[in-house]
Design a protein around this motif. Structure first.
Motif, PDB file in Angstrom:
ATOM      1  N   PRO A   1      -3.942  11.959  -7.248  1.00  0.00           N
ATOM      2  CA  PRO A   1      -4.087  10.495  -7.237  1.00  0.00           C
ATOM      3  C   PRO A   1      -3.559   9.850  -5.952  1.00  0.00           C
ATOM      4  O   PRO A   1      -4.130   8.877  -5.469  1.00  0.00           O
ATOM      5  N   GLY A   2      -2.501  10.389  -5.399  1.00  0.00           N
ATOM      6  CA  GLY A   2      -1.974   9.860  -4.148  1.00  0.00           C
ATOM      7  C   GLY A   2      -2.930  10.055  -2.986  1.00  0.00           C
ATOM      8  O   GLY A   2      -3.114   9.164  -2.163  1.00  0.00           O
TER       9      GLY A   2
ATOM     10  N   ALA B   1      -5.941   7.626  -3.477  1.00  0.00           N
ATOM     11  CA  ALA B   1      -5.561   6.256  -3.141  1.00  0.00           C
ATOM     12  C   ALA B   1      -5.392   6.074  -1.635  1.00  0.00           C
ATOM     13  O   ALA B   1      -5.823   5.070  -1.073  1.00  0.00           O
TER      14      ALA B   1
ATOM     15  N   CYS C   1       3.302  10.617  -9.345  1.00  0.00           N
ATOM     16  CA  CYS C   1       2.605  10.968 -10.594  1.00  0.00           C
ATOM     17  C   CYS C   1       1.780  12.239 -10.429  1.00  0.00           C
ATOM     18  O   CYS C   1       1.574  12.967 -11.403  1.00  0.00           O
ATOM     19  N   GLY C   2       1.304  12.467  -9.259  1.00  0.00           N
ATOM     20  CA  GLY C   2       0.497  13.655  -8.976  1.00  0.00           C
ATOM     21  C   GLY C   2      -0.037  13.584  -7.569  1.00  0.00           C
ATOM     22  O   GLY C   2      -0.279  12.510  -7.028  1.00  0.00           O
ATOM     23  N   TRP C   3      -0.256  14.749  -7.000  1.00  0.00           N
ATOM     24  CA  TRP C   3      -0.681  14.788  -5.603  1.00  0.00           C
ATOM     25  C   TRP C   3      -2.100  14.249  -5.430  1.00  0.00           C
ATOM     26  O   TRP C   3      -2.373  13.485  -4.498  1.00  0.00           O
TER      27      TRP C   3
ATOM     28  N   ILE D   1       2.355   1.724  -3.558  1.00  0.00           N
ATOM     29  CA  ILE D   1       1.348   2.172  -4.518  1.00  0.00           C
ATOM     30  C   ILE D   1       1.031   3.641  -4.311  1.00  0.00           C
ATOM     31  O   ILE D   1       1.001   4.427  -5.265  1.00  0.00           O
ATOM     32  N   VAL D   2       0.799   4.025  -3.076  1.00  0.00           N
ATOM     33  CA  VAL D   2       0.473   5.422  -2.799  1.00  0.00           C
ATOM     34  C   VAL D   2       1.666   6.323  -3.090  1.00  0.00           C
ATOM     35  O   VAL D   2       1.506   7.428  -3.614  1.00  0.00           O
TER      36      VAL D   2
ATOM     37  N   SER E   1       0.833  -1.207   0.000  1.00  0.00           N
ATOM     38  CA  SER E   1       0.000   0.000   0.000  1.00  0.00           C
ATOM     39  C   SER E   1       0.864   1.252   0.000  1.00  0.00           C
ATOM     40  O   SER E   1       0.573   2.218  -0.708  1.00  0.00           O
TER      41      SER E   1
ATOM     42  N   LEU F   1       4.037   5.843  -5.386  1.00  0.00           N
ATOM     43  CA  LEU F   1       4.151   5.992  -6.835  1.00  0.00           C
ATOM     44  C   LEU F   1       3.053   6.892  -7.397  1.00  0.00           C
ATOM     45  O   LEU F   1       3.298   7.712  -8.285  1.00  0.00           O
ATOM     46  N   LEU F   2       1.843   6.760  -6.887  1.00  0.00           N
ATOM     47  CA  LEU F   2       0.764   7.632  -7.343  1.00  0.00           C
ATOM     48  C   LEU F   2       1.004   9.074  -6.926  1.00  0.00           C
ATOM     49  O   LEU F   2       0.659  10.006  -7.660  1.00  0.00           O
ATOM     50  N   THR F   3       1.606   9.280  -5.771  1.00  0.00           N
ATOM     51  CA  THR F   3       1.929  10.635  -5.337  1.00  0.00           C
ATOM     52  C   THR F   3       3.014  11.235  -6.219  1.00  0.00           C
ATOM     53  O   THR F   3       2.993  12.434  -6.498  1.00  0.00           O
TER      54      THR F   3
END
Length: 51
Positions: free
Chosen positions: A38-39, A42, A34-36, A27-28, A24, A30-32
């Motif tokens: 999406p993080g 998630a 990519c952009g705040w 994933i969070v 978890s 990596l999404l962060t």
């Protein structure tokens, strides 16, 4: 879901899900990267999951 965890999810999402496991967190994180937004989304979804 405590108020502190929600606040951490908004400020720095990976830190709020560190107690939910390494997967978890990654994933969070990596999404962060990519952009705040999406993080944050998630992190809130993971924190809202009762499991």
């Amino acid at each position: 879901m405590s108020f502190l965890r929600v606040l951490l999810a908004i400020i720095f999402p990976p830190l709020s899900v560190i107690g939910k496991g390494c997967g978890s967190f990654l994933i969070v994180f990596l999404l962060t990267l990519c952009g705040w937004v999406p993080g944050v989304i998630a992190a809130l979804v993971i924190l809202n999951n009762p499991n």
